[in-house]
Design an enzyme around this catalytic site. Sequence first.
Site, short mmCIF file in Angstrom:
data_model
loop_
_atom_site.label_atom_id
_atom_site.label_comp_id
_atom_site.label_asym_id
_atom_site.label_seq_id
_atom_site.Cartn_x
_atom_site.Cartn_y
_atom_site.Cartn_z
N ASP A 29 0.87 -1.17 0.00
CA ASP A 29 0.00 0.00 0.00
C ASP A 29 0.91 1.23 0.00
O ASP A 29 1.82 1.32 0.83
CB ASP A 29 -0.87 -0.03 1.26
CG ASP A 29 -1.98 1.01 1.24
OD1 ASP A 29 -1.70 2.18 0.91
OD2 ASP A 29 -3.12 0.65 1.58
N HIS A 93 -10.30 -6.43 -2.37
CA HIS A 93 -8.92 -6.48 -1.86
C HIS A 93 -8.89 -6.72 -0.36
O HIS A 93 -9.82 -6.41 0.35
CB HIS A 93 -8.13 -5.22 -2.23
CG HIS A 93 -8.71 -3.92 -1.74
ND1 HIS A 93 -9.82 -3.35 -2.30
CD2 HIS A 93 -8.31 -3.10 -0.76
CE1 HIS A 93 -10.08 -2.21 -1.69
NE2 HIS A 93 -9.18 -2.03 -0.73
#
Length: 132
Positions: A29, A93
């Site tokens: 991320d 996700h």
Amino acid sequence: MATLFTKIVNGEIPSYKVAETKDFYAFLDINPNSKGHTLCIPKKEVDKIFDLDESTYTALMQFSRHVAIALEKAVSCERVGISVIGLEVPHAHVHLIPLHTMENARFTHKEKLKPEEFEAIASKIGSFLNIT
């Protein structure tokens, strides 16, 4: 129109890849809750995780488990937390978040990392993986 994550899978947008199989992709991320925060996605573009067919859902969880085990070996933490929220990108996700305190799970504090830090973390996590 392709989602941001589909563009990442297709190489149209760069990412710090942690792992990849023919059906799944894991990457760091870029706005992490903590160092090592990783996203696991199906390559197949489906908006909501519970809209995945059962076999893809199960396989995504298995893939995420393998990545989480490697993540915990690569990044010092109390444990790896899992979160499925999915409001920010319309592509299913799983967030894998190294937890030091509960604050890491709250999406309120973000770490700032340099590109070379992201690259080193992605490589280290990947070094503990053996998935196909």
